[in-house]
Write an enzyme that holds these catalytic residues in place. Structure first.
Site, mmCIF file in Angstrom:
data_model
loop_
_atom_site.group_PDB
_atom_site.id
_atom_site.type_symbol
_atom_site.label_atom_id
_atom_site.label_comp_id
_atom_site.label_asym_id
_atom_site.label_seq_id
_atom_site.Cartn_x
_atom_site.Cartn_y
_atom_site.Cartn_z
ATOM 1 N N ASP A 1 0.792 -1.245 0.000
ATOM 2 C CA ASP A 1 0.000 0.000 0.000
ATOM 3 C C ASP A 1 0.823 1.294 0.000
ATOM 4 O OD1 ASP A 1 -1.913 -1.961 0.246
ATOM 5 O OD2 ASP A 1 -2.740 -1.265 2.153
ATOM 6 N N LYS B 1 -7.022 -5.085 -2.824
ATOM 7 C CA LYS B 1 -7.768 -5.592 -1.663
ATOM 8 C C LYS B 1 -8.681 -4.504 -1.133
ATOM 9 C CE LYS B 1 -3.958 -4.349 1.384
ATOM 10 N NZ LYS B 1 -4.690 -3.343 2.166
ATOM 11 N N CYS C 1 -1.712 -2.880 7.710
ATOM 12 C CA CYS C 1 -1.619 -3.776 6.554
ATOM 13 C C CYS C 1 -0.304 -4.549 6.496
ATOM 14 C CB CYS C 1 -1.903 -3.007 5.282
ATOM 15 S SG CYS C 1 -3.649 -2.481 5.235
HETATM 16 C C1 VGL Z 1 -4.534 0.525 5.831
HETATM 17 C C2 VGL Z 1 -6.108 1.304 7.291
HETATM 18 C C3 VGL Z 1 -7.093 1.185 6.333
HETATM 19 C C4 VGL Z 1 -3.099 0.170 5.580
HETATM 20 C C5 VGL Z 1 -5.507 0.379 4.861
HETATM 21 O O1 VGL Z 1 -2.674 0.122 4.403
HETATM 22 O O2 VGL Z 1 -2.376 -0.069 6.582
HETATM 23 N N1 VGL Z 1 -4.852 0.971 7.037
HETATM 24 N N2 VGL Z 1 -6.768 0.725 5.116
#
Ligand code: VGL
Ligand code: ZN
Length: 205
Positions: A8, A106, A151
């Protein structure tokens, strides 16, 4: 064979983004450098529809960072982030994606969040990442990216459960909450994973 999993590294998790991780941007030059040390590089992309139930805005009377129950699971409520097709959902333009073979998206199901790159938070549905890695003869999985306490850590726990030798590269990640990450590191180690520094893979930038 060794793979690097980039979690991410998207604009919304970087300074100025909707869910900015403090100093999230400082990992990018290191992540770019690290890629040369691996047989395979794959990435995940948080990719939410705008009606995603992890967004506080869809739960009247709640605030961002509250925890509520959604479909029987504990859910931290987030600001709207990583909406499909938005600038915030794009990878940082500083990130070198030339060696990224596949991107696993995701968080596409509005009913359930998905921190890990392997499964949603209820472990109901696989993304196919584990089988993909096994098909490439990957035994050792190194994880970097954002956010360390969500994540990255949940991906590490699933990677361990899937049988990979699992390493979180601590200086190639940043956390939303340091206390949260401290807890998760304890859990990762307790289950047989490792927390390492990039210097054990490559030497400096
Ligand atoms: C994430 C919170 C919500 C992350 C993704 O990538 O850690 N955290 N969505
Ligand atoms: Zn998300």
């Amino acid at each position: 064979m060794k793979a690097l999993l980039l979690i991410d590294i998207q604009n919304d998790f970087l300074p100025g983004g909707a869910l900015a991780v403090p100093q999230g941007d400082v990992i990018i030059p290191l992540v770019n450098k690290l890629q040369d040390s691996f047989d395979l590089v794959v990435a995940t992309q948080d990719w939410h529809p705008s009606n995603h139930k992890s967004f506080a805005v869809h739960h009247p009377g709640t605030s961002v960072f509250d925890t509520i129950q959604v479909n029987g699971l504990e859910q931290v409520l987030w600001p709207v982030h990583c909406e499909q097709g938005s600038m915030g959902a794009e990878f940082s333009k500083e990130l070198d994606t030339g060696r990224v073979e596949v991107i696993f998206r995701k968080g596409t199901n509005p009913e359930i969040d998905s921190y890990s790159g392997f499964y949603d938070n209820g472990h109901l549905k696989s993304t196919g990442l584990a089988n993909y890695l096994r098909g490439k003869d990957i035994t050792d999985l190194y994880i970097a990216g954002l956010a360390a306490d969500f994540c990255v850590s949940f991906s590490a726990l699933d990677a361990i459960e899937e049988g990979f030798n699992t390493f979180v590269i601590e200086d190639a990640t940043r956390a939303i909450s340091l206390e949260g990450f401290a807890k998760m590191k304890g859990e990762i180690i307790a289950r047989g994973g490792s927390i390492i520094n990039s210097t054990s893979i490559c030497h400096g930038l």
